[in-house]
Design a protein around this motif. Structure first.
Motif, short mmCIF file in Angstrom:
data_model
loop_
_atom_site.label_atom_id
_atom_site.label_comp_id
_atom_site.label_asym_id
_atom_site.label_seq_id
_atom_site.Cartn_x
_atom_site.Cartn_y
_atom_site.Cartn_z
N TYR A 31 74.76 -9.58 86.79
CA TYR A 31 73.36 -10.37 86.24
C TYR A 31 72.56 -9.88 87.47
N GLN A 32 73.26 -10.07 88.80
CA GLN A 32 72.43 -10.26 89.67
C GLN A 32 72.29 -7.98 90.19
N VAL A 33 72.73 -6.70 90.10
CA VAL A 33 73.21 -5.83 90.12
C VAL A 33 72.92 -4.78 89.05
N TYR A 66 83.45 -14.52 85.01
CA TYR A 66 82.43 -15.28 84.74
C TYR A 66 81.46 -14.99 86.04
N HIS A 67 80.58 -15.10 85.89
CA HIS A 67 79.37 -15.36 87.12
C HIS A 67 77.99 -15.81 86.66
N TRP A 68 78.01 -16.67 85.53
CA TRP A 68 76.85 -18.30 85.36
C TRP A 68 76.13 -17.21 84.00
N LEU A 110 86.19 -18.57 87.84
CA LEU A 110 84.12 -19.38 87.27
C LEU A 110 84.11 -19.55 88.49
N ASN A 111 83.01 -18.73 88.87
CA ASN A 111 82.03 -18.71 89.78
C ASN A 111 81.06 -19.89 90.25
N GLU A 112 81.80 -20.63 91.60
CA GLU A 112 80.82 -21.72 91.57
C GLU A 112 80.37 -22.65 90.33
N GLN A 113 80.88 -23.11 89.78
CA GLN A 113 81.47 -23.94 88.47
C GLN A 113 80.59 -25.15 89.09
N TYR A 158 80.39 -19.14 100.99
CA TYR A 158 80.40 -20.02 102.16
C TYR A 158 79.08 -19.83 102.38
N TYR A 159 77.65 -20.91 102.73
CA TYR A 159 76.70 -20.35 102.78
C TYR A 159 76.20 -21.38 104.03
N GLN A 160 76.93 -22.81 104.32
CA GLN A 160 75.86 -23.85 105.43
C GLN A 160 76.75 -25.16 104.35
N THR A 162 85.03 -16.03 99.16
CA THR A 162 84.45 -14.72 98.56
C THR A 162 83.09 -14.64 98.16
N GLU A 163 82.05 -15.28 99.19
CA GLU A 163 81.07 -15.32 99.62
C GLU A 163 80.52 -15.61 100.49
N ASN A 164 79.52 -15.18 101.60
CA ASN A 164 79.08 -15.06 102.54
C ASN A 164 78.44 -14.33 102.99
N LEU A 213 69.22 -9.27 92.92
CA LEU A 213 68.24 -9.65 92.45
C LEU A 213 68.87 -11.29 93.35
N SER A 214 68.69 -12.13 93.94
CA SER A 214 68.63 -13.25 94.04
C SER A 214 68.14 -14.90 92.88
N TRP A 215 69.03 -15.00 92.30
CA TRP A 215 68.91 -15.95 91.00
C TRP A 215 67.06 -15.86 90.70
N LEU A 216 66.68 -17.22 92.03
CA LEU A 216 65.30 -17.07 91.75
C LEU A 216 64.29 -16.93 92.50
N ASN A 217 64.77 -16.32 93.57
CA ASN A 217 64.27 -15.49 94.38
C ASN A 217 63.41 -14.30 94.32
N GLY A 218 63.85 -13.60 93.25
CA GLY A 218 63.44 -12.02 93.86
C GLY A 218 64.02 -11.33 94.23
N GLN A 222 63.39 -9.86 97.23
CA GLN A 222 62.58 -10.04 98.87
C GLN A 222 63.81 -10.63 99.48
N LYS A 223 64.49 -11.67 99.08
CA LYS A 223 65.61 -12.11 99.59
C LYS A 223 66.57 -11.13 99.82
N ARG A 224 66.93 -10.58 100.85
CA ARG A 224 67.65 -9.47 100.58
C ARG A 224 69.09 -10.09 101.77
N TYR A 225 70.66 -9.75 100.76
CA TYR A 225 71.84 -10.30 101.63
C TYR A 225 72.63 -8.61 102.26
N GLY A 226 72.20 -7.00 100.95
CA GLY A 226 73.27 -6.22 101.40
C GLY A 226 73.17 -5.78 103.12
C1 BGP Z 1 75.51 -17.93 95.46
C2 BGP Z 1 75.85 -17.08 93.84
C3 BGP Z 1 75.72 -15.57 94.14
C4 BGP Z 1 74.27 -15.86 95.76
C5 BGP Z 1 74.38 -16.38 96.51
C6 BGP Z 1 72.64 -16.67 97.34
O1 BGP Z 1 75.87 -19.47 95.35
O2 BGP Z 1 77.32 -17.64 93.61
O3 BGP Z 1 75.48 -15.30 93.46
O4 BGP Z 1 73.34 -15.30 94.73
O5 BGP Z 1 74.60 -17.88 96.06
O6 BGP Z 1 72.09 -17.10 96.99
P1 BGP Z 1 70.62 -16.99 96.63
O7 BGP Z 1 70.69 -15.81 95.98
O8 BGP Z 1 69.86 -17.93 96.21
O9 BGP Z 1 70.02 -17.02 97.53
#
Ligand code: BGP
Length: 473
Positions: free
Chosen positions: A18-20, A119-121, A164-167, A296-298, A373-375, A427-432, A434-438
């Motif tokens: 969905y995000q890309v 499954y990613h949501w 499943l991604n992040e159940q 892992y983010y925080q 799988t994510e950081n 696309l960051s699900w809730l943040n449009g 402008q919140k860039r990760y790439g």
């Molecule tokens: C995880 C999701 C990702 C991704 C990431 C960054 O929870 O699996 O899909 O979006 O977080 O989060 P955010 O986009 O809210 O900054």
């Protein structure tokens, strides 16, 4: 020196459909709950949609060419269920499936290991409407059939699978915080939906093993290890409770097929325990993953939360630093700011040591390999008029986290690979947008009128060196 990485370490990067992808109505794709949700006023940042996203659906060859040039070893992506079954079940939509066949072939041709998330949501809307999605046991059968089609199609081609991604995130945001679809706020319903997700997850992993699929499968868990705010025993207990209810509560079920003791007692005492059937335990126990996927983010710094204390706080979805609010469970725990770490503009704490701690906890408790799988770091980036992006803050972030993985390996943890979030901006699900990760900047914003042109950030070249030197850089 960073010399602990095995020779076949998967230096990867990740995305989600969905995000890309965009192309939200093309080639027979059905509508997902997210296609709908982003259209509800006030739910996401400026109601930004993934209708076009970064148009990966049409530009995947260009994106994979960038990966190849960078030397990327693995690419984690997700399949949109609604492309395979527009209504979530029934007849396979061949043209939707073909997109992923082409994508996987292109990755393999480019020497990149595909890591496929089932499954990613993006749940098919039809299943949400027919029987309430995860709230019905019917989802187990439909999810398993969907996975079976993917197993049959990609047998021998895809060797790493995420079930499943992040159940824990989609369930808690969907049924407790109300910030993801179906935007419900009801704990009882949350635990019931979660139980079905556990069963569906186990059912798919069991099938994978019964089919003797070559490769490995596991869920991706969003693990934010819990710290105690200080040595006040009440806060230490709060952190223990958080670890039990926010982490063990999911990972124990994945690995042992049983809910952890203290958490289960809490659910029972509070009338929150899901309805179960006698045969559930057997199914849960027969779906043991081959690895634990860790996003892992925080970390979370926890303190005691009185009964009349905070509950649902506000998330910062605007990128204005300092606008998030404390949240927690009344009577148990609440999340405090950790005074020892820095924060991003979205108030996410930057804590590489937390990654090492989390990896050690998983490895010690479950005795299984970990696939990160994510950081990654979500930040504003600036495109200069020379077409460059100097994201040294992202390089710093990733470097420190790679160092933490190196340390975790020397502590005894087995790690299969590291997928940064994310490959291109998305696309960051809730943040449009402008919140860039790439590693790759994409000219796109909430107007959805960007040129979609790709630009390599400084971090792109830096990661190229990391891969080339197997982590030494
Ligand atoms: C995880 C999701 C990702 C991704 C990431 C960054 O929870 O699996 O899909 O979006 O977080 O989060 P955010 O986009 O809210 O900054």
């Amino acid at each position: 020196q960073l010399d602990n990485f095995p020779k076949d370490f998967l230096w990867g990067s990740a995305s989600a459909a969905y995000q890309v992808e965009g192309a939200w109505q093309e080639d027979g794709k059905g509508v997902s709950v997210w296609d709908d949700f982003v259209r509800i006023p006030g739910k996401t940042f400026k109601e930004t949609t993934g209708d076009v996203a970064v148009d990966h659906y049409h530009r995947y060859k260009e994106d994979i060419a960038l990966m190849k040039e960078q030397g990327l070893k693995a690419y984690r992506f997700s399949v949109a269920w609604t492309r395979i079954f527009s209504e979530g079940k029934g007849k396979v939509n061949q043209s939707g499936l073909q997109f992923y066949i082409d994508l996987v072939d292109e990755l393999i041709r480019s020497g990149i290991e595909p890591v496929l998330t089932i499954y990613h949501w993006d749940l098919p809307k039809a299943l949400q409407e027919e029987y309430g999605g995860w709230e019905s046991r019917k989802i187990i059968e439909d999810f398993t059939r969907y996975a079976e089609v993917l197993f049959e199609t990609f047998r021998g081609k895809v060797h790493y699978w995420v079930s499943l991604n992040e159940q824990n995130i989609f369930i808690q945001h969907g049924y407790l915080l109300g910030t993801h679809p179906p935007a419900v706020q009801d704990m009882k319903r949350m635990y019931q939906a979660n139980h079905h997700a556990n069963l569906a997850n186990a059912s798919v992993i069991k099938l994978f093993h019964e089919l003797q699929m070559p490769g490995k499968i596991g869920p991706s868990f969003a693990y934010g290890p819990n710290y105690s705010f200080n040595c006040d025993p009440n806060n230490v207990l709060a952190a223990e409770d958080a670890e039990e209810l926010e982490a063990n509560f999911w990972m124990d079920v994945y690995v042992n097929g049983e809910y952890p003791l203290v958490a289960w007692k809490y659910l029972k005492d509070n009338g929150l325990a899901p309805e179960t059937l006698p045969e559930d335990t057997q199914l849960l126990k027969s779906g043991k993953p081959d690895f634990m996927g860790m996003n892992y983010y925080q970390t979370n710094t926890m303190a005691f939360n009185p009964l009349d204390g905070v509950s649902l706080g506000k998330q910062n979805t605007t990128g204005e630093k300092g606008t998030s609010e404390e949240s927690g469970r009344p009577g148990i725990y609440k999340r405090k700011e950790n005074p020892f770490v820095e924060r991003t503009n979205w108030d996410w704490e930057i804590d590489p040591t937390g990654l090492r701690i989390g990896m050690r906890r998983i490895a010690s408790r479950y005795r299984m390999p970990i696939l990160i799988t994510e950081n990654g770091l979500g930040e504003y980036d600036t495109l200069t008029d020379k077409g460059t992006i100097h994201d040294d803050y992202r390089i710093d972030y990733l470097r420190q986290h790679i160092q933490a993985i190196n340390e975790a390996i020397s502590d005894g943890v087995t790690v299969l690979g590291y997928c940064t979030w994310s490959y291109t901006d998305l696309l960051s699900w809730l943040n449009g947008y402008q919140k860039r990760y790439g590693f790759v900047y994409v000219d796109q914003d909430e107007t959805q009128n960007g040129t979609l042109k790709r630009y390599k950030k400084d971090s792109y070249y830096w990661y190229q060196d990391v891969i080339k030197s197997n982590g030494e850089k």
